[in-house]
Design an enzyme around this catalytic site. Sequence first.
Site, PDB file in Angstrom:
ATOM      1  N   HIS B  39     -12.989   1.603  -8.317  1.00  0.00           N
ATOM      2  CA  HIS B  39     -13.316   2.140  -9.660  1.00  0.00           C
ATOM      3  C   HIS B  39     -14.207   1.187 -10.443  1.00  0.00           C
ATOM      4  CE1 HIS B  39      -9.922  -0.411 -11.110  1.00  0.00           C
ATOM      5  NE2 HIS B  39     -10.676  -0.455 -12.202  1.00  0.00           N
ATOM      6  N   ASP B  94      -8.190   3.059  -4.059  1.00  0.00           N
ATOM      7  CA  ASP B  94      -9.038   2.290  -4.973  1.00  0.00           C
ATOM      8  C   ASP B  94      -9.403   0.950  -4.330  1.00  0.00           C
ATOM      9  OD1 ASP B  94      -8.690   0.959  -8.358  1.00  0.00           O
ATOM     10  OD2 ASP B  94     -10.432   1.403  -7.083  1.00  0.00           O
ATOM     11  N   SER B 191      -9.973  -5.889 -12.882  1.00  0.00           N
ATOM     12  CA  SER B 191      -9.967  -4.972 -11.702  1.00  0.00           C
ATOM     13  C   SER B 191     -10.778  -5.546 -10.564  1.00  0.00           C
ATOM     14  CB  SER B 191     -10.594  -3.630 -12.102  1.00  0.00           C
ATOM     15  OG  SER B 191      -9.810  -3.033 -13.085  1.00  0.00           O
TER      16      SER B 191
END
Lengths: 446, 241
Positions: B39, B94, B191
């Site tokens: 993502h 992800d 992330s």
Amino acid sequence: SIPLSQKLFGEVTSPLYPKPYPNNLDKTTVITVPTGFRVKLVFWQFDLEPSEGCLYDYVKISADKKTLGRFCGQLGSPLGNPPEAREFVSQGNKMQLTFHTDFSNEENGTIMFHKGFLAYYQAVDLDECASQLNSLEENLQPQCQHLCHNYVGSYFCTCRPGYELQKDGHSCQAECSNELFTEPSGYVSSLEYPQPYPPDLRCNYSIRVERGLTLHLKFLEPFEIDDHQQVHCPYDQLQIYANGRNIGEFCGKKRPTDFDTSSNAVDLLFFTDESGDSRGWKLHYVTEVIKCPQPKTLDKFTIIQDVQPQYQFRDYFIATCQQGYQLVEGNQVLLSFTAVCQDDGTWHRAMPRCRIKDCGPPRSLTNGAFNYTTTKGVNTYQARIQYYCQEPYYKMHTRGGISEIQRGAYTCTAQGIWKNEWEGEKIPRCLPVCGKPVNPVEQKQR
Amino acid sequence: IIGGQKAKLGNFPWQAFTNIYGRGGGALLGDRWILTAAHTLYPKDHDAQSNATVDVFLGHVSVEEITKLANHPVRRVSIHPDYRQDESHNFEGDIALLELENSVTLGPNLLPICLPDNETFYDRGLMGYVSGFGIMEERLSYDLKFIRLPVAKREACESWLRKNKRKDVFSQNMFCAGDPSLKQDACQGDSGGVFAVKDENSDRWVATGIVSWGIGCSRGYGFYTKLLNYVDWIKKEMEGE
């Protein structure tokens, strides 16, 4: 007389053969074959009135102005004089056959019928040379002065070496201005040796043998060339040249010593004046293959394959190097080396050297480096290096249970390549080491 | 990183600083692969077409310093096929790999992390480190921070999600860490960084998860991509390595 066309064979029969022949007949047939041939005739059938001495009917054979016979009667009968199976051969290329019959063929008041005859003739080669040999016979042909060679239908003359056939095709004139000898060994002598040589000679005897052969001359006894007490060879001379270089002029009765001419081309010029009765000279020449010097190496790493005790023309030798060394000629690296012994007794190439194989600088190792186990910076045969990786960040990749030390060890091989014992030419790989921070987070306070 | 402390040089030498649709993290694998979250490259609630440049920096703990170091051009991006950019409540798959144009030269501040090879790395309570350049309490971080968190019990996370009336997908390919009682947590900008566990048996640091999603930051659970389930995919993508 009826000439027969010049055929090489044919038949002659009595008139009306095989019907009875007529009376009161006189007929001559001339058989002619091409020159260089002779006539051979034989009767296949013969049936004439027999009589004592063949007075009544007869066949008469003649050739070369001679009568070969007078025949009558029947083959196989004792009466008269039948020719049986006799073969009549002329000397020359003609033969006459005369057939004579009288006015009747009666026996005890009874008329007899005779078939007459069938004769077969053929041309056979005349050996003109044989006839020359038994000179008693008148010579149909001119004599060959030296050598006669017969062939079917004719013959030809040749002369002994050193003579030339003249235009007449029979006589020989001394001609020795271009005598060529090419055999690897042989004899050369003055004309008529050991009989006295002819006067006024201008002889040139050339001996030409293959390159790479050297001529040895050995004069035989007797050796006799007109000479003079005080003046050197004023009358007749024998001059000897090797490769165009004069090696002596000879005459008198003392034969020259044996020669090693160190050449494959020798010329002997023999000049004689108008008189003399010396017996001349004769030599025996042999050849020896030219030798090359024993090859010698220039260093202790060069090897000569299959060393021969001696090397001669066209021999060769192969040079190689000890393992780990390579052939060089000047600065040129050679994959192989062969030298051939040339016709002048030298090698066609100089002896090479053997230089130690150089593997060149080892390939650099990404994320690693190497150390020399042997002399630093020396990359020649049997040099050794040790690759290592930049620890702790990288680690050498190994397989098959070998250690990093083993995997990283390389040697300069005889093929001029850096090689590892297990993995060959492939250089090692330094792989990233994961999960090993050199400064891992640490927490003290509790 | 919330409630974290400053990392020193060499503490997390695998940490990458990415700048794609904003700040992100990643981890070096081998010497030319960056593991990150899908993502960060294809953010949820973004139209799929937009094409941001991908800047990757490595080898320092200060944002200022690390961005001075050469940016590492990316040769190829591999997104896991299960990732659904258009499903904002589903962070399944992800995970992404960036293949760098050139291998990097490793050193004390730049080292790869290992991949997990068994389930024990996901035992409840196992402590792991999460590092990142993400925001702290509503403030941008200028340094690499890190926290230490325990792997949480799945059921606890599931009931926590339910209590918060969340419909987000929490699949078997994820795990959760942290605790509502703890302040420490990862946050936006982290992330793609990894949840790193020190494996005492092999004395190596192993990445067991990728910072993926959470509900707010701190005082709650963080959700991570479970790397063990993607090792084969990673290796296939690295094929030939």
